[in-house]
Design a protein around this motif. Structure first.
Motif, PDB file in Angstrom:
ATOM      1  N   PHE A   1     -10.040 -45.504 -47.254  1.00 15.73           N
ATOM      2  CA  PHE A   1     -10.477 -44.267 -46.608  1.00 15.73           C
ATOM      3  C   PHE A   1     -11.702 -43.695 -47.316  1.00 15.73           C
ATOM      4  O   PHE A   1     -12.653 -43.250 -46.671  1.00 15.73           O
ATOM      5  N   THR A   2     -11.660 -43.724 -48.631  1.00 11.02           N
ATOM      6  CA  THR A   2     -12.793 -43.195 -49.398  1.00 11.02           C
ATOM      7  C   THR A   2     -14.052 -44.005 -49.136  1.00 11.02           C
ATOM      8  O   THR A   2     -15.111 -43.457 -48.798  1.00 11.02           O
ATOM      9  N   THR A   3     -13.954 -45.315 -49.285  1.00 16.10           N
ATOM     10  CA  THR A   3     -15.143 -46.146 -49.084  1.00 16.10           C
ATOM     11  C   THR A   3     -15.531 -46.233 -47.609  1.00 16.10           C
ATOM     12  O   THR A   3     -16.692 -46.496 -47.284  1.00 16.10           O
ATOM     13  N   GLY A   4     -14.583 -45.999 -46.710  1.00 19.07           N
ATOM     14  CA  GLY A   4     -14.908 -45.960 -45.288  1.00 19.07           C
ATOM     15  C   GLY A   4     -15.641 -44.692 -44.896  1.00 19.07           C
ATOM     16  O   GLY A   4     -16.145 -44.588 -43.783  1.00 19.07           O
ATOM     17  N   THR A   5     -15.698 -43.735 -45.831  1.00 23.03           N
ATOM     18  CA  THR A   5     -16.320 -42.445 -45.535  1.00 23.03           C
ATOM     19  C   THR A   5     -17.588 -42.203 -46.348  1.00 23.03           C
ATOM     20  O   THR A   5     -18.623 -41.800 -45.816  1.00 23.03           O
TER      21      THR A   5
ATOM     22  N   GLY B   1     -16.160 -47.940 -64.987  1.00 24.08           N
ATOM     23  CA  GLY B   1     -16.608 -46.821 -64.167  1.00 24.08           C
ATOM     24  C   GLY B   1     -17.743 -46.063 -64.820  1.00 24.08           C
ATOM     25  O   GLY B   1     -18.515 -46.602 -65.610  1.00 24.08           O
ATOM     26  N   ASP B   2     -17.846 -44.769 -64.502  1.00 18.77           N
ATOM     27  CA  ASP B   2     -18.917 -43.939 -65.050  1.00 18.77           C
ATOM     28  C   ASP B   2     -18.881 -43.871 -66.561  1.00 18.77           C
ATOM     29  O   ASP B   2     -19.917 -43.677 -67.211  1.00 18.77           O
ATOM     30  N   ALA B   3     -17.693 -44.010 -67.146  1.00 17.09           N
ATOM     31  CA  ALA B   3     -17.573 -43.959 -68.602  1.00 17.09           C
ATOM     32  C   ALA B   3     -18.339 -45.085 -69.274  1.00 17.09           C
ATOM     33  O   ALA B   3     -18.751 -44.973 -70.424  1.00 17.09           O
TER      34      ALA B   3
ATOM     35  N   THR C   1     -21.401 -45.547 -58.487  1.00 13.56           N
ATOM     36  CA  THR C   1     -20.861 -45.434 -57.140  1.00 13.56           C
ATOM     37  C   THR C   1     -19.363 -45.688 -57.142  1.00 13.56           C
ATOM     38  O   THR C   1     -18.811 -46.281 -58.068  1.00 13.56           O
ATOM     39  N   VAL C   2     -18.707 -45.251 -56.069  1.00 12.39           N
ATOM     40  CA  VAL C   2     -17.273 -45.488 -55.933  1.00 12.39           C
ATOM     41  C   VAL C   2     -16.973 -46.979 -55.923  1.00 12.39           C
ATOM     42  O   VAL C   2     -16.091 -47.472 -56.631  1.00 12.39           O
TER      43      VAL C   2
END
Length: 1019
Positions: free
Chosen positions: A486-490, A814-816, A822-823
């Motif tokens: 859902f997150t990457t679909g948005t 990830g960002d760390a 990006t997601v």
């Protein structure tokens, strides 16, 4: 290998056409479903002849060889502007000579063949087309036309060999090649069902009654006029003269390019001042129209020639190249209108300059005809694009020649060209669609969208499943690699779309939206079938941070049977997606469903945890592995002087906005500094804060260079955000943001123009609050206190394959690790970490779905081949899935884009092969133009790397390519093979077995060519 093409004798050419069609239903790689078949009896008249479609190849690579002309005909071409000849034949042209990645450039201007070699190719093609129209389409009356093209000065055109060429095409009856072709057809009548001796005998030797004059840039007007008068009065030919875009003037062309995004194209003003001027050109045309009428011949203009530009980025060898394609369209169509206006519409215009499926109907309806193309044929789909062009024009035919132009329609067409999205260049278009992968000898078909995705999501598979309304299966495919559908679909940055082959057609498939469709329609059914995994290991994992990286690692670990607990300082999971990204971009319900999917794997969560708890503490609690996914927790400060209390970080602001937007006080005017998605989010959110009246985004380059997603820029504009381009903040004082004015310097090799301050020039913006969206920083102090090695320049030392730190069993992602990212990038880190931990625990990590999901391969094959070469705008809803070309199943791009048909698709069945088709390169048909290298998704050149078939031992010896030459045909053939630089002889028995030390798949490939494709090597 040589860059000289070997010409195929007529008999072998004929046998190739007939045998390939009988064997595979193709002709020079054009499949039968792409053959153009007339749906009505309408035609167009031109120079006293009838043509079934008024479209065909421009004088260029697609009309140089007989097989090129044949491939054009099969797909729908019926007007052939033969490649230009000139007195200087057998040119030595530096290779590669074509660069068609977007707008097209070339450095060749006439045929590479000897003049009479070109003549022979045209005669051979003339006969084959007669045979094809009768045998394949059962048409006796010729409905196609050849138009010869010559250059470049009168002396050369009057030379004996050019004159022999012209006279030969006017009447070839007494030429050796005409008689040879006729004799061969009479001898091979047994090949045909509908072609008989009578038909062969009546094939006309009068091949051309018209000519197009192509003159070099800078040719004097008096010379041009003298040549045309000679062609009309002495050679008795209907004549078109190519006119150059330089007629519009340097300033007009420069402003047009700058306006439409082609500001990087470097023009030479001398190309304009030394060329024919508009006023002189009009006067010349008026004289020539009258002269042609007196001689009872038709005369018109061909618009337009290519445009000379500088070579500045090593696009091709040399200093100057010639531009065509979509960038030329606004120039050419406006030149057409400007010239037509001088003649009140009474001007015959033939067109070539960026014509394609999106504009060809309008060009024709304005009275411009015939229309020739080149650049569009150099793109994926190649010659097959003719089918769509022909089908679009077919209903418009009226059985007559256009008598005058529709000036109202032509004016509208010219004016709209500047705003036509199909011809506007965006900086994002400069991104290469190539991957970093090297091209393999066999099994090369890949979907570039998958390789462009950090998690290599199986895009074509789930798009097809959505299109077939198999939503649960589509969801299954997605979550095999992606726990946040859902997150990457948005909000995914969809780097897949920057690699989509559709970009070489029209516009990328809107992949992300179809992922969301699969999520929304497949989620419930999938979740009903999910069962929690049984423990497969006694080891446990602590994941610190419930953002995308931590959630992904937890998902894959738990799915494989590990005990996983996710810890986070906040009160719920989701990280930046939940707490920073505004709800107008992604709903909290969508995020919740992704978390539920992860929980269904058995992942446990603990919230409100002290973020400063050490790695040692987690290990003391009994966790065997620790995953640090703590994000980039520090805001990058905006380095300007003045009222710092009025400057806020965009990320803290967005967190506050999501928590309590009513409590925010930003004042009336807000400036957001930055150009990424966070800047767009901050600007749009600020507009929704009470009291804010105006929000602007300040960026040091132009909007085209902003890193934000295209749709996020569009949303910001729609919301009313003001874009302040080419400004760099210097200070904030007294409610005024002082900015240095910037200009863009020269483009670098990537096409990106660097910002250069305009000394002493500033702009002042009234603002109450400045939001800094220039990135976040990693909390290195927290990492160092946990014993993690951080290099002097802030590079965290990890094993790149596993992301394990120097602290045993402690991983970071990830960002760390990467800083603001990006997601989907964070998901890729979580995936890599999970693989590493599972490997240590000797547990299986599986992302396979093939055993659960099947496809109708024959249906898929037909549908994909039918979609090839069709330009199609973005569709609404799930219809968009139909635009996917499924490159992982059928690629064939190198064969489609080769003008000379030198890259061939060979269907091959064999153990260990994953692709239905393999690619064979035919050395003798290649001139090393370089076009296949441009469009191959690999960082390689098919004409240098793919298995090569040689027609002679000399060709084999002169090359270094991996490939083979057949030494002996028959029951037990022998080939000479070069493989990895070593040469060997390979003998086959009658069943195709060999004792040679080569891979069985390679042996099967060679055997298939020998047994099933004899026409490929018997030349």
């Amino acid at each position: 290998m040589s860059d000289k093409m070997a010409l195929i004798p007529f008999r072998q050419l004929l046998l190739w056409v007939m045998e390939e069609y009988q064997h595979s239903g193709m002709v020079f790689g054009i499949p039968e479903e792409k053959f153009f078949k007339k749906s009505n009896d309408r035609y167009m008249e031109l120079f006293g002849e009838a043509i079934a479609t008024p479209v065909g190849p421009a004088a260029g690579p697609h009309s140089q060889l007989a097989q090129n002309i044949i491939a054009s005909y099969m797909s729908g071409s019926r007007f052939f502007e033969l490649k230009s000849v000139q007195i200087m034949d057998e040119l030595e042209i530096a290779k590669p000579c074509i660069s068609a990645e977007d707008e097209c450039y070339n450095t060749e201007w006439s045929t590479e063949l000897p003049i009479m070699g070109a003549f022979a190719e045209y005669v051979k093609a003339w006969f084959i087309l007669h045979v094809i129209q009768k045998e394949f389409f059962k048409q006796s009356e010729r409905r196609f036309m050849f138009n010869m093209s010559v250059g470049y000065d009168l002396k050369g055109i009057q030379s004996p060999k050019v004159d022999e060429f012209i006279e030969g095409l006017k009447d070839a009856a007494k030429t050796k090649i005409f008689q040879e072709c006729q004799d061969v057809l009479r001898e091979e009548l047994g090949l045909f069902q509908h072609v008989d001796r009578t038909f062969v005998d009546q094939i006309s030797p009068q091949i051309c009654n018209s000519i197009t004059l192509s003159t070099m840039h800078g040719c004097p007007p008096t010379e041009i006029e003298a040549i045309i008068r000679y062609l009309i009065s002495e050679k008795k030919l209907h004549t078109f003269v190519k006119m150059n875009p330089t007629l519009l003037g340097f300033e007009y062309v420069r402003k047009t390019f700058d306006k439409m995004g082609y500001d990087y194209i470097q023009l030479k003003e001398a190309s304009f001042t030394h060329d024919l001027q508009f006023g002189d050109g009009v006067k010349m045309l008026k004289r020539l129209i009258a002269f042609a009428a007196d001689n009872k011949k038709d005369f018109g203009v061909k618009l337009s020639n290519t445009l000379p530009v500088r070579i500045t980025r090593d696009e091709l060898p040399g200093e100057e190249m010639y531009m065509s394609g979509r960038a030329l369209y606004p120039l050419t169509i406006n030149l057409a209108y400007k010239l037509a206006a001088e003649f009140d519409g009474e001007l015959k215009i033939s067109y070539s300059g960026g014509a394609d499926a999106f504009n060809i109907e309008r060009i024709f309806a304005a009275g411009i005809r015939p229309i020739t193309v080149a650049t569009t044929l150099l793109k994926p789909g190649g010659y097959q694009r003719f089918q769509q062009l022909a089908e679009r024009l077919e209903p418009l035919l009226d059985n007559q020649e256009s008598s005058r132009l529709d000036m109202k329609m032509l004016k509208a067409l010219a004016e709209s060209a500047f705003d036509d999205a199909n011809h506007i260049k965006e900086s994002r278009d400069m991104l290469s669609r190539k991957t970093a992968l090297k091209l393999p000898l066999l099994d090369c078909f890949i979907a570039p969208c998958e390789k462009g995705c950090p998690i290599e999501q199986d895009v074509p598979e789930y798009l097809r499943l959505v299109g077939e309304k198999r939503y649960e299966e589509a969801f299954d495919v997605i979550v095999s690699k992606n726990p946040l559908p859902f997150t990457t679909g948005t909000i995914c940055t969809h780097t897949c779309m920057t690699k989509c082959t559709r970009l070489d057609y029209d516009e990328s498939v809107h992949i992300r939206g179809q992922k969301l469709v699969a999520a929304e329609k497949g989620y419930a059914d999938y979740m009903q079938k999910v069962s929690q995994r049984q423990p497969q290991s006694k080891a446990s994992v602590a994941v610190i941070g419930a953002g995308p990286a931590g959630l992904s690692a937890a998902y894959f670990l738990a799915k494989a049977g590990m005990d996983v607990t996710v810890f986070d300082k906040r009160e719920k999971a989701g990280g930046t997606v939940e707490f920073v990204i505004p709800d107008f971009r992604i709903s909290r319900e969508a995020i919740k469903k992704d978390i539920e999917l992860i929980e269904s794997m058995g992942v446990k969560f603990k919230f409100g945890v002290n973020p400063n708890v050490s790695v040692a503490d987690y290990k003391a609690q009994g966790f065997n592995y620790v995953v640090l996914a703590i994000g980039a927790g520090r805001t990058n400060a905006l380095a300007i002087q003045g009222d710092m209390e009025r400057i806020r970080g965009a990320i803290p602001f967005l967190e506050a906005f999501n928590t309590d937007r009513q409590g925010l006080n930003l004042g009336k005017r807000v400036a957001v500094v930055g150009g990424g998605n966070s800047a767009m989010d901050a600007a749009r959110a600020a507009l929704r804060v009470q009291g804010v009246e105006e929000v602007c985004i300040v960026y040091r380059r132009t909007k085209d260079y902003m890193p934000a997603d295209e749709e996020e820029l569009a949303y910001a504009q729609k919301d009313g955000v003001i874009f302040k381009e080419l400004l760099a903040p210097v200070s904030l004082s007294g409610g005024v943001l002082k900015c240095q004015v910037i200009e863009l310097g020269p483009a670098d090799a990537s096409g990106r123009r660097s910002p250069v301050p305009r000394e002493g020039i500033y702009e002042e913006l009234p603002v109450d609050t400045v939001l800094s969206a220039i990135g976040e920083l990693i909390d290195y102090d927290l990492l160092r206190t946990n014993g993690i090695d951080v290099g002097a320049k802030g590079k965290i030392k990890v094993n790149e394959e596993t992301l394990e730190t120097n602290v045993d069993n402690v991983f970071i992602g990830g960002d760390a690790l990467a800083g603001p990212w990006t997601v989907v990038g964070a998901i890729s880190h979580g995936t890599k970490i999970a693989k590493a931990i599972l490997s240590k625990e000797h547990l299986e990590f599986s992302q396979e779905f093939a055993s659960r999901i099947s496809f109708d391969k024959e249906k898929q094959l037909l549908e994909v081949r039918t979609k090839k070469a069709v330009l199609q705008p973005v569709c609404d809803g799930e219809e968009e899935t139909g635009r996917c070309l499924e490159c992982n199943y059928i690629c064939n791009i190198c064969s489609e884009v080769c003008p000379n048909r030198a890259n061939l698709m060979i269907p091959l069945e064999g153990e260990g092969l994953t692709n239905r088709n393999q690619i064979l390169h035919v050395d003798g048909m290649c001139n090393e133009c370089g076009n296949c290298e441009t469009f191959c998704p690999y960082d390689d050149a098919p004409y240098k790397v793919k298995m090569t078939l040689y027609w002679s031992e000399k060709e084999f010896a002169d090359s270094l390519n991996t490939g083979f030459v057949i030494l002996r045909d028959g029951d037990e053939p022998i080939v000479k093979l070069r493989l990895k630089g070593e040469v060997m002889e390979v003998a086959f028995d009658q069943t195709g077995r060999t004792d040679a030390p080569i891979d069985s798949s390679l042996a099967a490939f060679i055997w298939t060519v020998i047994r099933q494709y004899p026409y490929l090597y018997k030349v």
